[in-house]
Design a protein around this motif. Structure first.
Motif, short mmCIF file in Angstrom:
data_model
loop_
_atom_site.label_atom_id
_atom_site.label_comp_id
_atom_site.label_asym_id
_atom_site.label_seq_id
_atom_site.Cartn_x
_atom_site.Cartn_y
_atom_site.Cartn_z
N TYR A 82 33.71 15.11 16.15
CA TYR A 82 33.04 16.00 15.18
C TYR A 82 33.90 16.25 13.95
O TYR A 82 33.40 16.64 12.91
CB TYR A 82 32.63 17.33 15.84
N ARG A 83 35.21 16.01 14.02
CA ARG A 83 36.09 16.19 12.87
C ARG A 83 36.22 14.91 12.05
O ARG A 83 36.92 14.88 11.04
CB ARG A 83 37.48 16.65 13.30
N GLN A 84 35.56 13.86 12.45
CA GLN A 84 35.63 12.62 11.70
C GLN A 84 34.61 12.58 10.58
O GLN A 84 34.54 11.62 9.84
CB GLN A 84 35.47 11.43 12.64
N GLN A 85 33.83 13.65 10.45
CA GLN A 85 32.86 13.75 9.37
C GLN A 85 33.24 14.92 8.46
O GLN A 85 33.88 15.88 8.90
CB GLN A 85 31.45 13.96 9.90
N ILE A 86 32.82 14.82 7.22
CA ILE A 86 33.10 15.85 6.23
C ILE A 86 32.08 16.97 6.39
O ILE A 86 30.87 16.72 6.40
CB ILE A 86 33.03 15.25 4.81
N GLY A 143 27.80 14.14 -10.59
CA GLY A 143 29.05 14.20 -9.84
C GLY A 143 28.82 14.34 -8.35
O GLY A 143 29.49 13.71 -7.53
N VAL A 144 27.87 15.17 -7.99
CA VAL A 144 27.51 15.37 -6.58
C VAL A 144 26.95 14.07 -6.00
O VAL A 144 27.30 13.68 -4.88
CB VAL A 144 26.50 16.54 -6.45
N GLN A 145 26.09 13.41 -6.74
CA GLN A 145 25.52 12.15 -6.26
C GLN A 145 26.61 11.10 -6.07
O GLN A 145 26.56 10.32 -5.11
CB GLN A 145 24.45 11.65 -7.22
N ARG A 146 27.57 11.06 -6.96
CA ARG A 146 28.67 10.09 -6.82
C ARG A 146 29.44 10.35 -5.53
O ARG A 146 29.77 9.42 -4.79
CB ARG A 146 29.60 10.20 -8.03
N LEU A 147 29.69 11.61 -5.24
CA LEU A 147 30.39 11.97 -4.00
C LEU A 147 29.56 11.58 -2.79
O LEU A 147 30.07 11.00 -1.83
CB LEU A 147 30.68 13.47 -4.01
N ARG A 148 28.26 11.87 -2.83
CA ARG A 148 27.37 11.53 -1.71
C ARG A 148 27.31 10.02 -1.49
O ARG A 148 27.32 9.55 -0.35
CB ARG A 148 25.96 12.06 -1.96
N HIS A 181 29.57 7.82 -2.36
CA HIS A 181 30.87 7.32 -1.95
C HIS A 181 31.13 7.56 -0.46
O HIS A 181 31.57 6.67 0.25
CB HIS A 181 31.99 7.97 -2.78
N TYR A 182 30.85 8.77 0.00
CA TYR A 182 31.15 9.11 1.39
C TYR A 182 29.99 8.87 2.35
O TYR A 182 30.21 8.71 3.56
CB TYR A 182 31.66 10.55 1.49
N GLY A 183 28.77 8.84 1.86
CA GLY A 183 27.61 8.49 2.69
C GLY A 183 27.58 9.14 4.05
O GLY A 183 27.58 10.36 4.18
N SER A 184 27.56 8.34 5.10
CA SER A 184 27.42 8.84 6.47
C SER A 184 28.66 9.58 6.96
O SER A 184 28.64 10.16 8.05
CB SER A 184 27.09 7.70 7.42
N GLN A 185 29.71 9.59 6.18
CA GLN A 185 30.89 10.37 6.57
C GLN A 185 30.67 11.87 6.32
O GLN A 185 31.42 12.70 6.80
CB GLN A 185 32.13 9.90 5.81
N LEU A 186 29.61 12.19 5.58
CA LEU A 186 29.22 13.58 5.36
C LEU A 186 28.25 14.00 6.46
O LEU A 186 27.33 13.24 6.80
CB LEU A 186 28.51 13.72 4.02
N THR A 187 28.44 15.18 7.03
CA THR A 187 27.45 15.67 7.99
C THR A 187 26.14 15.89 7.24
O THR A 187 26.12 16.00 6.02
CB THR A 187 27.89 17.01 8.62
N SER A 188 25.04 15.95 7.97
CA SER A 188 23.76 16.17 7.31
C SER A 188 23.73 17.52 6.60
O SER A 188 23.17 17.65 5.51
CB SER A 188 22.60 16.04 8.30
#
Length: 84
Positions: free
Chosen positions: A27-31, A59-64, A66-73
């Motif tokens: 669970y800590r492997q996701q942002i 800027g928010v879209q760029r972050l999303r 870049h990190y994609g599935s590494q972000l929790t829903s």
């Protein structure tokens, strides 16, 4: 910077994958939202600079992207909530 890098610093400096490779807890492997809120506060305080920005939709879209599935829903939703 020496020593252990915190999650929010790793997000802002694009080192998330490097530090999470050593994380045993899945669970800590996701942002998470907490990681993003702390990262945003670091930028606001001018403690760090980053290629990522929280102050506008692009800027928010760029972050999303870049990190994609590494972000929790929930983190994905938190990033865009003010634009919905």
């Amino acid at each position: 910077m020496t020593g252990v890098i915190s999650g929010p610093v790793a997000i802002l400096t694009d080192q998330w994958q490097r530090i999470m490779a050593d994380e045993d807890l899945a669970y800590r492997q996701q942002i998470t939202i907490d990681d993003l809120q702390f990262a945003k506060a670091l930028l606001a305080s001018e403690t760090l600079t980053s290629q990522f920005e929280f102050d506008h939709y692009a800027g928010v879209q760029r972050l999303r992207q870049h990190y994609g599935s590494q972000l929790t829903s929930s983190a994905q939703h938190w990033l865009v909530q003010k634009y919905l």
